[in-house]
Design a protein around this motif. Sequence first.
Motif, short mmCIF file in Angstrom:
data_model
loop_
_atom_site.label_atom_id
_atom_site.label_comp_id
_atom_site.label_asym_id
_atom_site.label_seq_id
_atom_site.Cartn_x
_atom_site.Cartn_y
_atom_site.Cartn_z
N ASN A 12 24.43 42.79 53.61
CA ASN A 12 24.15 44.23 53.58
C ASN A 12 22.69 44.56 53.89
O ASN A 12 22.32 45.74 53.92
CB ASN A 12 24.53 44.80 52.22
N LYS A 28 29.63 48.97 52.67
CA LYS A 28 28.69 48.07 52.00
C LYS A 28 29.08 47.87 50.54
O LYS A 28 28.97 46.76 49.99
CB LYS A 28 27.27 48.63 52.09
N ASN A 32 30.05 44.39 48.52
CA ASN A 32 29.48 43.94 47.25
C ASN A 32 30.56 43.61 46.23
O ASN A 32 30.46 42.62 45.50
CB ASN A 32 28.53 45.00 46.69
N LEU A 45 21.38 43.99 48.65
CA LEU A 45 22.20 45.15 48.99
C LEU A 45 21.54 46.12 49.96
O LEU A 45 22.21 47.01 50.48
CB LEU A 45 22.66 45.88 47.73
#
Length: 234
Positions: A12, A28, A32, A45
Amino acid sequence: MDNRIYILDVTNRDGVQTSRLGLAKLEKTVINILLNQMGVFQSELGFPTTNHETNYINANLELAEMKVIYPMRLEGWIRAIESDVEKAVELTRVKHLNLSISTSNQMINGKFQGKYDKEDIIKVMVDAVKRAKELGIKTIGVNAEDASRTGMDYLIKFALAARKAGADRIRYCDTLGYENPFRIHFRCKDLTKAVDLPIELHTHNDLGMAVACAVTGAKGVIEEGQDAYINTTV
């Protein structure tokens, strides 16, 4: 031998950045969630200093607090400068950061055009690490950009300064995919022995050897009695 290899996924952040793909914030978030289900230790992230990622990052951190994304850590990438640390803390609730700065002669000269020399690079990085500690960041990785083309003596000096300032890990970045599996093994082994910190392996696949370099580099770290962290993208 009790040391372990941990997976730190950078899809990401660097994965999207490198492949020039534009992922929606929901996509995204799904990544995760899936990385967490896979048992990945940490996800990089995104960029907590960029306004367009603020809501996405804070929402994912809230999901972590709700145990939806748990126990995987969520970590942000910033430049190793004090102002980036301060902005990341101002805009988000991130508690894990990787601070990145160039260490090779080629990249220092190319990026900074004489503004910083090698001693300045260390000072700027140290100030950023100390500021992150002051602002309550729980874990700090320090990234040596283009570590594979950085002289070993300077790389060790840089890493020792990061450790003294409070860094938890050093990221060995093969930014241009320059490494080979044999060389990176011994360089990471020597770096670990000198610095006595866990090392992250961040390898690029320009020559098709990213996986081999990451594994052999991690082996060198483990051999010197530290945990190794391998960066991945999916």
